[in-house]
Each structure stands twice: as C-alpha cells, then as structure tokens.
Design an enzyme around this catalytic site. Sequence first.
Site, PDB file in Angstrom:
ATOM      1  N   SER A 151      13.848   4.017  25.077  1.00  0.00           N
ATOM      2  CA  SER A 151      13.540   4.047  23.644  1.00  0.00           C
ATOM      3  C   SER A 151      12.072   4.410  23.444  1.00  0.00           C
ATOM      4  O   SER A 151      11.227   4.095  24.290  1.00  0.00           O
ATOM      5  CB  SER A 151      13.797   2.655  23.054  1.00  0.00           C
ATOM      6  OG  SER A 151      13.191   2.546  21.792  1.00  0.00           O
ATOM      7  N   TYR A 164      12.473  -5.912  23.522  1.00  0.00           N
ATOM      8  CA  TYR A 164      13.215  -4.641  23.614  1.00  0.00           C
ATOM      9  C   TYR A 164      12.374  -3.573  24.320  1.00  0.00           C
ATOM     10  O   TYR A 164      12.861  -2.867  25.213  1.00  0.00           O
ATOM     11  CB  TYR A 164      13.565  -4.227  22.185  1.00  0.00           C
ATOM     12  CG  TYR A 164      14.372  -2.982  22.013  1.00  0.00           C
ATOM     13  CD1 TYR A 164      15.750  -2.979  22.228  1.00  0.00           C
ATOM     14  CD2 TYR A 164      13.771  -1.805  21.558  1.00  0.00           C
ATOM     15  CE1 TYR A 164      16.496  -1.837  22.027  1.00  0.00           C
ATOM     16  CE2 TYR A 164      14.508  -0.660  21.353  1.00  0.00           C
ATOM     17  CZ  TYR A 164      15.876  -0.680  21.586  1.00  0.00           C
ATOM     18  OH  TYR A 164      16.607   0.462  21.377  1.00  0.00           O
ATOM     19  N   LYS A 168      13.204  -1.691  27.787  1.00  0.00           N
ATOM     20  CA  LYS A 168      13.413  -0.244  27.757  1.00  0.00           C
ATOM     21  C   LYS A 168      12.479   0.495  28.711  1.00  0.00           C
ATOM     22  O   LYS A 168      12.880   1.498  29.311  1.00  0.00           O
ATOM     23  CB  LYS A 168      13.253   0.284  26.324  1.00  0.00           C
ATOM     24  CG  LYS A 168      14.383  -0.122  25.386  1.00  0.00           C
ATOM     25  CD  LYS A 168      15.730   0.255  25.949  1.00  0.00           C
ATOM     26  CE  LYS A 168      16.821   0.419  24.912  1.00  0.00           C
ATOM     27  NZ  LYS A 168      18.138   0.643  25.537  1.00  0.00           N
TER      28      LYS A 168
HETATM   29  P1  NAI Z   1      24.928   0.125  18.467  1.00  0.00           P
HETATM   30  O1  NAI Z   1      24.632  -1.283  18.120  1.00  0.00           O
HETATM   31  O2  NAI Z   1      25.775   0.917  17.526  1.00  0.00           O
HETATM   32  O3  NAI Z   1      25.604   0.229  19.903  1.00  0.00           O
HETATM   33  C1  NAI Z   1      25.407  -0.658  20.943  1.00  0.00           C
HETATM   34  C2  NAI Z   1      26.759  -1.067  21.478  1.00  0.00           C
HETATM   35  O4  NAI Z   1      26.597  -1.882  22.629  1.00  0.00           O
HETATM   36  C3  NAI Z   1      27.566  -1.891  20.465  1.00  0.00           C
HETATM   37  O5  NAI Z   1      28.826  -1.257  20.213  1.00  0.00           O
HETATM   38  C4  NAI Z   1      27.719  -3.245  21.134  1.00  0.00           C
HETATM   39  O6  NAI Z   1      28.935  -3.897  20.832  1.00  0.00           O
HETATM   40  C5  NAI Z   1      27.581  -2.896  22.598  1.00  0.00           C
HETATM   41  N1  NAI Z   1      27.140  -4.026  23.412  1.00  0.00           N
HETATM   42  C6  NAI Z   1      26.156  -4.899  23.139  1.00  0.00           C
HETATM   43  N2  NAI Z   1      26.031  -5.802  24.120  1.00  0.00           N
HETATM   44  C7  NAI Z   1      26.951  -5.479  25.063  1.00  0.00           C
HETATM   45  C8  NAI Z   1      27.293  -6.026  26.327  1.00  0.00           C
HETATM   46  N3  NAI Z   1      26.654  -7.098  26.806  1.00  0.00           N
HETATM   47  N4  NAI Z   1      28.275  -5.438  27.036  1.00  0.00           N
HETATM   48  C9  NAI Z   1      28.947  -4.356  26.551  1.00  0.00           C
HETATM   49  N5  NAI Z   1      28.656  -3.800  25.346  1.00  0.00           N
HETATM   50  C10 NAI Z   1      27.671  -4.354  24.620  1.00  0.00           C
HETATM   51  O7  NAI Z   1      23.518   0.834  18.681  1.00  0.00           O
HETATM   52  P2  NAI Z   1      23.116   2.335  19.101  1.00  0.00           P
HETATM   53  O8  NAI Z   1      22.048   2.750  18.207  1.00  0.00           O
HETATM   54  O9  NAI Z   1      24.309   3.171  19.253  1.00  0.00           O
HETATM   55  O10 NAI Z   1      22.429   2.065  20.525  1.00  0.00           O
HETATM   56  C11 NAI Z   1      22.901   2.573  21.756  1.00  0.00           C
HETATM   57  C12 NAI Z   1      21.778   2.488  22.769  1.00  0.00           C
HETATM   58  O11 NAI Z   1      20.723   3.388  22.397  1.00  0.00           O
HETATM   59  C13 NAI Z   1      21.131   1.118  22.889  1.00  0.00           C
HETATM   60  O12 NAI Z   1      20.792   0.861  24.226  1.00  0.00           O
HETATM   61  C14 NAI Z   1      19.883   1.261  22.062  1.00  0.00           C
HETATM   62  O13 NAI Z   1      18.886   0.353  22.444  1.00  0.00           O
HETATM   63  C15 NAI Z   1      19.507   2.687  22.360  1.00  0.00           C
HETATM   64  N6  NAI Z   1      18.620   3.277  21.372  1.00  0.00           N
HETATM   65  C16 NAI Z   1      19.094   3.623  20.136  1.00  0.00           C
HETATM   66  C17 NAI Z   1      18.246   4.215  19.230  1.00  0.00           C
HETATM   67  C18 NAI Z   1      18.719   4.740  17.932  1.00  0.00           C
HETATM   68  O14 NAI Z   1      17.959   5.486  17.272  1.00  0.00           O
HETATM   69  N7  NAI Z   1      19.936   4.414  17.495  1.00  0.00           N
HETATM   70  C19 NAI Z   1      16.822   4.377  19.510  1.00  0.00           C
HETATM   71  C20 NAI Z   1      16.434   4.017  20.843  1.00  0.00           C
HETATM   72  C21 NAI Z   1      17.318   3.472  21.717  1.00  0.00           C
END
Ligand code: NAI
Length: 287
Positions: A151, A164, A168
């Site tokens: 991130s 976080y 990251k």
């Molecule tokens: P999101 O919240 O939609 O997706 C994350 C998913 O991970 C969720 O569906 C959740 O249920 C699942 N999850 C959480 N804990 C879990 C576990 N212990 N085991 C299995 N599944 C689990 O968020 P998003 O934005 O799609 O994030 C995806 C990745 O990208 C994350 O690692 C986030 O930190 C990273 N990220 C996202 C950014 C963005 O702009 N959306 C920016 C920088 C990083």
Amino acid sequence: MSGVQDKVIVITGAGGGLGRAYAHFLADNGACVVVNDLGGARDGTGYSTSMADAVVEEIRAAGGQAVPNYSSVATPEGAAEIIDTALSHFGAIHGVVNNAGILRDTTFHKMTEDEWDAVIKVHLYGSYHVTRAAWPHFREQQFGRVVVATSTTGLYGNFGQANYGAAKLGLVGLINTLAIEGAKYNITANAVAPLARTRMTEDVAPKELLETLDPTLVAPAVGYLMSTENQDTGSVFVVGGGLVQRVAVFQNDGVRFDSAPSLAEITSRWAEISDMSGAKPGRNPVG
Ligand code: NAI
C-alpha cells in the site's frame, strides 16, 4: 501454456473489492481460481460463506473455473486449508495473490495491542502463512508466482494507519527475500500497491477521485505478474485508475568518514547526507 491458462491460482480475500476483480480477470484468462474469503466486516469481525460463494457463482456462470474457500489466512491451519483446496480441487497450485486485508485505523497514540495485532496478523502473517504453504509445491514444480498487496500507506505513510503501514511495508521486505530465494526455482515474488474504490477506501478518499478508481483497472497488472511471461521479481508496482507504475528504493552517494565523526562533524555534513539529488537504485551492500 502461456499467460495464466490452466494455472491454479489462489486469491485471498476475493469475496469482494479488488480480490473479486482479480479472480474474475484471472478466470476470464483461463486460470483455475480458488476464491478465498472469510466473509467478515471491514475490521475483520464476523464470518460468512456468502461472499466467496457469490464470486464463484459469477465466475462459473461466465464459463470460468472457480472453487470457494472460507478459511482465515491469519493462521497456519487456515492457510493449509486454502492451499489444500487448490490441490484437492484442481490438482496443483501455481500462484498466490495475497490480497486479504482488514483495517483498524486509529492514531498511534490511541492504538491498542489488539488493533496492532489484528492488522499485522491478517496482512503480514496471512501472506506469510499462505505463501509458506504453497512454497514447497512451487519449488518442486520449478514454477511459482507470488503477489502481495502492499500500500502507498506502507511506502509513504498515512495518518491513523501505523499498524497497516507497518504490515504493508513488511510485505515488501518479505518479497525482497522471496525473490532472491525463489530465483533458481522460477518463482517470482512482487508487490502491488493498488488504488481502488472498495469498501476499504469508500470513506477515506474524495468521491470524485474514487470514481476514477475501478478495481478492474488494477487486475491486469496482477494477472501479468501471475503469468508465465512475467520474469520481474522483487519489484513494487503502484496500480490504479489506469496507471501502472514501478516504485523502487534509491540511495545517494552518501558521505564517507575516515573515522567516527564527532557530533559537530556529522551535524555539519547532515544536509549532504540527506540530499537525494543524483540518487541511484539502492542495493544491499552485504547481499
Ligand atoms: P476489501 O475489504 O473489499 O477486501 C478485503 C477482503 O479480505 C474482504 O473481502 C475480507 O472479507 C477479506 N478478508 C479479511 N480478513 C480475512 C482473512 N483473515 N482471511 C480471508 N479473507 C479475509 O478491501 P480491498 O480494498 O479490496 O483490499 C484488498 C487488498 O488491497 C487489501 O490487502 C488492502 O489492504 C489492499 N489495498 C487496497 C487499497 C485500495 O485502494 N482499495 C489501497 C492499498 C492497499
């Protein structure tokens, strides 16, 4: 077989947001995908099978191959179940996209042990556990593709995200060494810092900006990094809104002292030490 055709790829946290976009893109391009998601809330609480199931149904309806898994990445047992799902259903594991993530934002001053631990457990330990479970298979078959979700918070910092950001940037440290250790087994390990409109970012960025950041715009770069064509390793990419950029650590020429400088001597040279004009890509002096 080129691209990701017939490659078996685990995408963690693929029940929504970016993971769902990655799963669709990979399946559309011929991969067999394991859609892992424990179906909790943004802070990691709760559990449901419905998120992973819904994405698997969408992929199958579009003619793709997918299987759900609902285990948590945060434990070695959960990670083993995720990789076992790939092995038992598709007979192999070729790549892991370590995407699962949660947020527990608060200022460092107010952060509790639990808020620190929960975030480190899912992002850093989660990526470690899942990659560790896949690693022997990658070595044995002389092929593996690892992507971790880093991130811009880790790379540059962000108010209220010390836990976080630490997790990251820890992941960048992880892929740096996996790239070295994986090289002779044709295993690549890279990091993607995505920028996308998801439930994680819906209230942290201006609406006009978020409208330009569809998660589907991040998926092609992740797809490439999982492909047989990709030979890039140990690299970090910032991807969002149609832009795909590489980010790297640079170092300047520094200042050499023939003997330990006094406090006054080092103070007088500090502006030179800090000056990054003319800096070049950094490297490990003992590596
Ligand atoms: P999101 O919240 O939609 O997706 C994350 C998913 O991970 C969720 O569906 C959740 O249920 C699942 N999850 C959480 N804990 C879990 C576990 N212990 N085991 C299995 N599944 C689990 O968020 P998003 O934005 O799609 O994030 C995806 C990745 O990208 C994350 O690692 C986030 O930190 C990273 N990220 C996202 C950014 C963005 O702009 N959306 C920016 C920088 C990083």
